[in-house]
Design a protein around this motif. Structure first.
Motif, short mmCIF file in Angstrom:
data_model
loop_
_atom_site.label_atom_id
_atom_site.label_comp_id
_atom_site.label_asym_id
_atom_site.label_seq_id
_atom_site.Cartn_x
_atom_site.Cartn_y
_atom_site.Cartn_z
N ILE A 177 0.84 -1.19 0.00
CA ILE A 177 0.00 0.00 0.00
C ILE A 177 0.88 1.25 0.00
O ILE A 177 1.92 1.30 0.66
N GLN A 178 0.44 2.25 -0.76
CA GLN A 178 1.23 3.49 -0.86
C GLN A 178 0.30 4.69 -0.98
O GLN A 178 -0.70 4.67 -1.71
N TYR A 179 0.61 5.73 -0.25
CA TYR A 179 -0.15 6.99 -0.31
C TYR A 179 0.21 7.75 -1.57
O TYR A 179 1.39 7.83 -1.94
N ILE A 180 -0.79 8.30 -2.26
CA ILE A 180 -0.52 9.12 -3.43
C ILE A 180 -1.35 10.40 -3.36
O ILE A 180 -2.44 10.42 -2.78
N LYS A 181 -0.82 11.43 -3.95
CA LYS A 181 -1.57 12.67 -4.12
C LYS A 181 -2.16 12.69 -5.52
O LYS A 181 -1.70 11.98 -6.41
N ARG A 182 -3.17 13.51 -5.71
CA ARG A 182 -3.80 13.63 -7.03
C ARG A 182 -2.94 14.54 -7.91
O ARG A 182 -3.31 15.67 -8.21
N LYS A 183 -1.80 14.02 -8.30
CA LYS A 183 -0.94 14.79 -9.19
C LYS A 183 -0.16 13.84 -10.09
O LYS A 183 0.06 12.66 -9.76
N LYS A 184 0.25 14.36 -11.21
CA LYS A 184 0.86 13.56 -12.27
C LYS A 184 2.07 12.78 -11.78
O LYS A 184 2.18 11.57 -12.04
N SER A 185 2.97 13.44 -11.07
CA SER A 185 4.22 12.79 -10.66
C SER A 185 3.97 11.58 -9.75
O SER A 185 4.62 10.54 -9.89
N ASP A 186 3.04 11.70 -8.82
CA ASP A 186 2.75 10.60 -7.89
C ASP A 186 2.14 9.41 -8.62
O ASP A 186 2.51 8.25 -8.38
N ILE A 187 1.19 9.68 -9.50
CA ILE A 187 0.49 8.61 -10.20
C ILE A 187 1.41 7.88 -11.17
O ILE A 187 1.44 6.65 -11.23
N LEU A 188 2.22 8.64 -11.90
CA LEU A 188 3.15 8.01 -12.84
C LEU A 188 4.26 7.25 -12.12
O LEU A 188 4.75 6.24 -12.61
N ALA A 189 4.63 7.72 -10.94
CA ALA A 189 5.69 7.05 -10.18
C ALA A 189 5.26 5.66 -9.74
O ALA A 189 6.05 4.70 -9.81
N ILE A 190 4.01 5.53 -9.29
CA ILE A 190 3.56 4.23 -8.82
C ILE A 190 3.15 3.30 -9.96
O ILE A 190 3.15 2.08 -9.82
N LEU A 191 2.86 3.87 -11.13
CA LEU A 191 2.50 3.07 -12.31
C LEU A 191 3.60 3.18 -13.36
O LEU A 191 3.34 3.19 -14.57
N ASN A 192 4.85 3.24 -12.90
CA ASN A 192 5.98 3.55 -13.78
C ASN A 192 6.25 2.49 -14.84
O ASN A 192 6.89 2.77 -15.85
N ASP A 193 5.76 1.25 -14.64
CA ASP A 193 5.98 0.21 -15.64
C ASP A 193 5.12 0.42 -16.88
O ASP A 193 5.35 -0.24 -17.91
N LYS A 194 4.14 1.34 -16.80
CA LYS A 194 3.30 1.67 -17.96
C LYS A 194 3.23 3.18 -18.16
O LYS A 194 2.24 3.71 -18.67
N GLU A 195 4.28 3.88 -17.77
CA GLU A 195 4.28 5.34 -17.78
C GLU A 195 3.98 5.93 -19.16
O GLU A 195 3.13 6.82 -19.30
N SER A 196 4.65 5.43 -20.17
CA SER A 196 4.47 5.98 -21.51
C SER A 196 3.04 5.77 -22.01
O SER A 196 2.41 6.69 -22.56
N ALA A 197 2.50 4.58 -21.81
CA ALA A 197 1.14 4.26 -22.25
C ALA A 197 0.12 5.11 -21.49
O ALA A 197 -0.87 5.58 -22.08
N ILE A 198 0.37 5.34 -20.21
CA ILE A 198 -0.56 6.14 -19.40
C ILE A 198 -0.55 7.60 -19.86
O ILE A 198 -1.60 8.23 -19.97
N LYS A 199 0.62 8.12 -20.15
CA LYS A 199 0.71 9.50 -20.66
C LYS A 199 -0.10 9.66 -21.93
O LYS A 199 -0.84 10.64 -22.10
N ASP A 200 0.03 8.71 -22.85
CA ASP A 200 -0.72 8.76 -24.11
C ASP A 200 -2.22 8.65 -23.86
O ASP A 200 -3.03 9.36 -24.48
#
Length: 230
Positions: A177-200
């Motif tokens: 479990i990990q705390y995240i804020k509603r911001k781009k850097s936090d969300i992409l950091a925890i989903l970093n294995d799909k970062e490029s696809a998520i950005k698109d």
């Protein structure tokens, strides 16, 4: 004989003290346990403004019992985010009763799902309820909690305490479990294995990392992506 009388006096004194202590606790809103929940004694918060409930109005709700995993439905229920308890009105006598995480593992109100038994983090443990926003291989949880805030007095002006509600988002990925804020850097950091696809995905769908509903869509997309990989 004198020794026996002394013992009786001591026991009687202990009984009286326990009796008055229990009355005092009831006046402060302490609960008496019952088989179908915890009987709620009226709790009055002196000089506290606001409400401890997620919604003041009662609505239909249901709970999943910890003992046998069966669901029970109630026509009038609500969630106390200060006590972290499910409250309902007994239809037979209009008494208010409550369930906490020692009695139930999950409850539903207004189409929202609340669940406990998640990994501990910070001040929250597996006996605290979270709203389940997304429930897949990855989980998005929201902890809704209420605190009593007492403002600092300056001079002779006394301000009333108030209930203040707060929310925090958490993600469970790979059973952590990990705390995240509603911001781009936090969300992409925890989903970093799909970062490029998520950005698109975010760009093509004009999503906003700071909007809860859009964060849920991002989690759904991420889940689909890792499912395709498997």
């Amino acid at each position: 004989m004198k020794h026996l009388l002394d013992n009786l006096k001591i026991k009687f004194a202990i009984f009286i003290m326990a009796f008055y202590y229990s009355i005092n606790l009831a006046g402060q809103g302490v609960f008496v346990k019952k088989a179908d929940g915890i009987l709620m004694v009226e709790s009055k918060y002196v000089d506290v403004e606001g409400s401890p409930y997620m919604e003041d109005q009662f609505t239909a709700g249901e709970v999943k019992l910890r003992q046998n995993e069966k669901w029970q439905q109630y026509s009038k229920a609500r969630y106390d985010t200060f006590k972290d308890e499910f409250e309902y009105e007994q239809s037979s006598n209009a008494k208010l009763l409550r369930f906490d995480a020692s009695h139930i593992t999950e409850f539903k109100l207004n189409g929202n799902i609340f669940r406990c038994n998640f990994p501990a983090i910070g001040e929250w443990n597996n006996r605290h309820f979270y709203q389940v926003l997304y429930d897949g291989n990855i989980k998005l949880l929201k902890k809704i909690y209420t605190k009593i805030i007492t403002p600092t007095d300056f001079g002779s002006v006394t301000k009333a305490s108030s209930f203040v509600r707060e929310e925090k988002l958490y993600v469970i990925k790979n059973e952590k479990i990990q705390y995240i804020k509603r911001k781009k850097s936090d969300i992409l950091a925890i989903l970093n294995d799909k970062e490029s696809a998520i950005k698109d995905f975010v760009k093509s769908n004009q999503l906003d990392y700071s909007i809860e509903g859009d964060v849920i869509k991002i989690m759904e997309f991420y889940d689909r992506e890792i499912s395709l990989k498997q």
